[in-house]
Write a protein that holds these residues in place. Structure first.
Motif, mmCIF file in Angstrom:
data_model
loop_
_atom_site.group_PDB
_atom_site.id
_atom_site.type_symbol
_atom_site.label_atom_id
_atom_site.label_comp_id
_atom_site.label_asym_id
_atom_site.label_seq_id
_atom_site.Cartn_x
_atom_site.Cartn_y
_atom_site.Cartn_z
ATOM 1 N N LYS A 34 0.995 -1.062 0.038
ATOM 2 C CA LYS A 34 -0.099 0.075 -0.001
ATOM 3 C C LYS A 34 0.849 1.270 -0.100
ATOM 4 C CE LYS A 34 -3.613 -2.072 2.327
ATOM 5 N NZ LYS A 34 -4.757 -2.106 3.743
ATOM 6 N N SER A 35 0.216 2.285 -0.405
ATOM 7 C CA SER A 35 0.986 3.598 -0.322
ATOM 8 C C SER A 35 0.501 4.317 0.631
ATOM 9 C CB SER A 35 1.137 4.155 -1.605
ATOM 10 O OG SER A 35 1.303 5.629 -1.618
ATOM 11 N N SER A 67 -6.613 -1.259 -0.594
ATOM 12 C CA SER A 67 -5.434 -1.331 -1.375
ATOM 13 C C SER A 67 -5.578 -0.316 -2.273
ATOM 14 C CB SER A 67 -5.526 -2.744 -2.342
ATOM 15 O OG SER A 67 -6.671 -2.748 -2.801
ATOM 16 N N PRO A 68 -4.376 0.150 -3.222
ATOM 17 C CA PRO A 68 -4.277 1.258 -4.031
ATOM 18 C C PRO A 68 -5.396 0.850 -5.102
ATOM 19 C CG PRO A 68 -1.954 0.214 -3.686
ATOM 20 C CD PRO A 68 -2.984 -0.453 -2.969
ATOM 21 N N ARG A 71 -8.901 1.807 -3.837
ATOM 22 C CA ARG A 71 -8.660 3.199 -3.594
ATOM 23 C C ARG A 71 -9.229 3.924 -4.930
ATOM 24 N NH1 ARG A 71 -7.209 5.259 1.219
ATOM 25 N NH2 ARG A 71 -7.202 7.400 0.271
ATOM 26 N N LEU A 72 -8.459 3.456 -5.891
ATOM 27 C CA LEU A 72 -8.456 4.188 -7.157
ATOM 28 C C LEU A 72 -10.003 3.951 -7.713
ATOM 29 C CD1 LEU A 72 -5.309 3.667 -9.064
ATOM 30 C CD2 LEU A 72 -6.287 5.661 -8.468
ATOM 31 N N GLU A 86 -4.784 7.363 -4.779
ATOM 32 C CA GLU A 86 -4.240 5.943 -4.419
ATOM 33 C C GLU A 86 -3.389 6.025 -3.007
ATOM 34 O OE1 GLU A 86 -1.732 5.020 -7.683
ATOM 35 O OE2 GLU A 86 -0.976 3.185 -6.857
ATOM 36 N N GLU A 87 -2.808 7.110 -2.823
ATOM 37 C CA GLU A 87 -2.096 6.987 -1.484
ATOM 38 C C GLU A 87 -3.081 7.175 -0.489
ATOM 39 O OE1 GLU A 87 2.052 9.083 -0.526
ATOM 40 O OE2 GLU A 87 0.504 10.479 -0.356
#
Lengths: 127, 576
Positions: free
Chosen positions: B275-276, B314-315, B318-319, B325-326
């Motif tokens: 993850k970011s 997770s990215p 999220r998107l 993404e973060e």
């Protein structure tokens, strides 16, 4: 000003060898054969680095290190022990006596010079 | 020089701890700012100090290991080596290893071999480097000059030497170290205290001595004129209170001590989970009692890990949800009405109240028709045995659960509240007392004794009317307050105290709140608010369920301090 090195070793061959290789690299080298002489020389003109043998008659390398450490003029001077001895106990003893480093004989001149440069740089970092 | 080196050990460990923090924080920053020379210099100096002082004190393994670390840093400092991501990663691992070495030395246990592997990796970085002295042939010992560092940092033992400090150092000099005893902890612990605080304490003690002699003098002439004595006593009380506050201040530490570990934890965990995550912290200089600081670390760490693991998606998710993404995690600390609030907020998926509810029903924690607010539902996740994680991940599977987090916070006289919006994120809000040693309490009478309730949990008090009481099964009663039924706890029954007042309508009911639920506590009468200095009952007697400690009242009597969660537990264990 060139770095002043004091070499202490009871073997005249080795003294010459060290003197030559260091002088070639631009160091100013003084040498003597005993700890007693070394203390007198260091008192008169405090060197930038001391390189001493470990096993010498009367005042040995460790005793010399301790004495130099107790003198204000040489208390912070880097002291390298140059010896064939490679035992951990002796290294520990040297460390406790106040030596800055330990270089094994036989040595390549470059190795010794690098060790000298390292201890000088460390001293600068502290200052 | 014939020094007892042991004397410096404690100072070294503390100093090393601080340097390790600088190392870690610096390395983390270095990842994003590899060109910052000042930063690398700072990191280098810290490693150098550990090596120097450690070596001077005979910790040869620490010195030797730090030497390799330092040499790599020195190369970077001189621009001879670039702080690449791999190298920074290695340096971080080396910092961890060094940390364990220092810990081992502190606890006087043998060091493992784990650091040797890392030392080899560090040496491998240096190998082939022209200016490097061959490590086999040349051994450079720790700088003997650094012994001077140990001499400079003055450690003061006992109070007698304290008086010397202000004259020795300027107020803006680095903080002096004062030995302090931690409650229930090892006596070797120390606290760093600024010289100005110590000066203020000395001034106040001086004032107290003067106040004392004024009282004595006034007492001699008290026969003719009482007003002098009253005045002198008032002065003494004022000074005593100031002194108390200042002394408590000595125990206060900024919460930065806990917060600073989180960027690393979040970074490591995020990369482990793919993850970011961006972490943002504010209010790091909010001060809390040293003991609170020490004990809040684990619960906070758990919450932060949870936020990264469960809170943030997770990215890809999220998107898909239209979020950047973060992920973001925010840590905030601030004061609010005599308490310190610590919040851990994430912008993740939030808690699914419905799912929590279903799970609680299937676990038999609540009945299917129970009406609960969302906040009450969220509280369920902190019940023992509750875990919504469908699969146990490597991250959440280990360590403590939410119930332990909650218990830890409560043992600090704090409370924890959860708010969450589905799809927007969650916020865990921890309310902590400034200090654990002094408690704002509500004194009450029960039979011939005085008890103290923590004011933090008290909502209100009232004298019930007969129509407010509802008898339920057994010998239990509910108290209706503005239409809300509250369980009524008869304190005299619970503690088995003999009293005239057994009818709620002739006594007083104090309403306390615990885990967003309210309870009525029947007492004889209220005496009033007071600040009490908590004494441990365990240390002086033994643990008593429902009682968190004791205090000595102004008249010399001992009053027990009621532990509200414990009291509720005892009361309802008896019911069932």
């Amino acid at each position: 000003m060139p770095t002043r090195i004091l070499v202490v070793d009871d073997s005249s061959t080795l003294r010459r060898m060290i003197e030559n290789s260091l002088a070639e690299s631009g160091f100013e080298v003084t040498s003597c054969a005993s700890g007693k002489e070394a203390i007198e020389l260091a008192q008169r003109t405090p060197p930038d680095v001391v390189i001493t043998d470990l096993n010498m008659p009367e005042i040995d390398g460790l005793a010399l290190t301790r004495q130099l450490r107790s003198q204000p003029s040489t208390a912070h001077c880097p002291i390298l022990i140059l010896t064939t001895d490679n035992t951990a106990e002796r290294k520990q003893a040297a460390r406790q006596a106040g030596a800055s480093g330990w270089v094994l004989k036989p040595f390549q001149p470059e190795t010794l010079i690098r060790a000298i440069n390292s201890v000088c740089k460390r001293l600068e970092a502290v200052r | 020089m014939n020094l007892d080196l042991k004397e410096f050990h404690a100072a070294f460990f503390e100093e090393a701890g601080e340097h390790l923090v600088v190392l870690e924080e610096g390395l983390l920053k270095l990842e994003t700012a590899p060109d910052d020379k000042e930063l690398i210099n700072g990191i280098f100096r810290s490693a150098h100090s550990i090596k120097g002082t450690g070596g001077a004190l005979g910790f040869s393994e620490i010195a030797a290991f730090t030497h390799d670390l330092e040499t790599v840093l020195d190369r970077m400092r001189n621009g001879e080596m670039l702080p690449t991501a791999t190298r920074v990663e290695l340096l971080l691992r080396a910092t961890d290893a060094l940390c364990s070495l220092v810990e081992a030395a502190k606890e006087e246990r043998p060091t493992g071999d784990a650091h040797l592997e890392i030392a080899k990796e560090l040496q491998a970085q240096l190998a082939g480097d022209e200016s490097s002295a061959s490590s086999d042939q040349v051994t450079l010992f720790g700088d003997e000059q650094a012994a001077a560092t140990a001499d400079e940092s003055t450690v003061v033992h006992g109070a007698a030497a304290l008086a010397l400090m202000p004259t020795q150092r300027h107020a803006d000099a680095p903080p002096a170290k004062v030995e302090a005893t931690k409650r229930g902890g090892s006596n070797n612990d120390s606290i760093r205290v600024s010289v100005s605080k110590v000066e203020e304490l000395i001034n106040l003690v001086g004032e107290l001595v003067i106040a004392n002699s004024m009282v004595q003098e006034a007492f001699a002439s008290a026969q003719e004129d009482r007003s002098l004595l009253e005045e002198a006593l008032a002065g003494m009380e004022r000074t005593t209170r100031q002194l108390q506050e200042e002394v408590m201040g000595v125990r206060m530490m900024p919460i930065a001590n806990v917060f600073r570990r989180f960027p690393r934890i979040v970074r490591d965990l995020a990369s482990q989970l793919g993850k970011s995550v961006h972490i943002e912290m504010s209010g790091e200089d909010t001060e809390l009692d040293k003991q609170v600081i020490e004990e809040i670390g684990d619960p906070l760490t758990h919450l932060v890990r949870n936020a990264v693991d469960h809170g943030l998606e997770s990215p890809a998710e999220r998107l898909a949800a239209g979020k950047p993404e973060e992920g973001r995690i925010e840590l905030r600390a601030f004061h609010e009405g005599g308490n310190v609030i610590v919040e851990i907020a994430d912008d993740g998926k939030g808690i699914d109240a419905n799912r929590v509810r279903q799970k609680a029903i299937s676990l038999g924690m609540i009945s299917a028709d129970e009406v609960l607010t969302d906040e009450q539902v969220y509280q369920l996740i902190m019940r023992p045995g509750f875990s919504t994680a469908e699969k146990i991940t490597d991250v959440s599977g280990r360590g403590v659960g939410m119930d332990v987090v909650k218990r830890n916070v409560e043992s600090l006289n704090g409370s924890i509240a959860i708010s969450s919006t589905k799809g927007k994120g969650s916020c865990f809000r921890i309310k902590l007392p400034l200090t654990m040693a002094i408690l704002d309490g509500l004194a009450l009478r029960l039979g011939g004794d005085v008890y103290v309730l923590p004011l933090l949990s008290v909502v209100e008090s009232l004298r019930p009317q007969p129509e407010q009481l509802v008898h339920v099964a057994g010998n239990n009663e509910l108290l209706m307050v503005r239409g809300e039924p509250l369980p009524l706890i008869h304190l005299h029954r619970l503690f088995d105290v003999e009293t005239q007042i057994t009818d709620p309508c002739s006594g007083l009911v104090v309403i306390v709140e615990h885990q967003s639920r309210k309870y009525g506590v029947l007492v004889d009468e209220l005496i009033g608010q007071l600040q009490v200095v908590m004494k441990s009952l365990e240390a002086n007697y033994r643990r008593v369920e429902g009682v968190s400690g004791a205090t000595i009242l102004g008249d010399g009597r001992v009053a027990l301090i009621i532990d509200i969660p414990g009291m509720i537990r005892v009361a309802f264990d008896r019911l069932h």
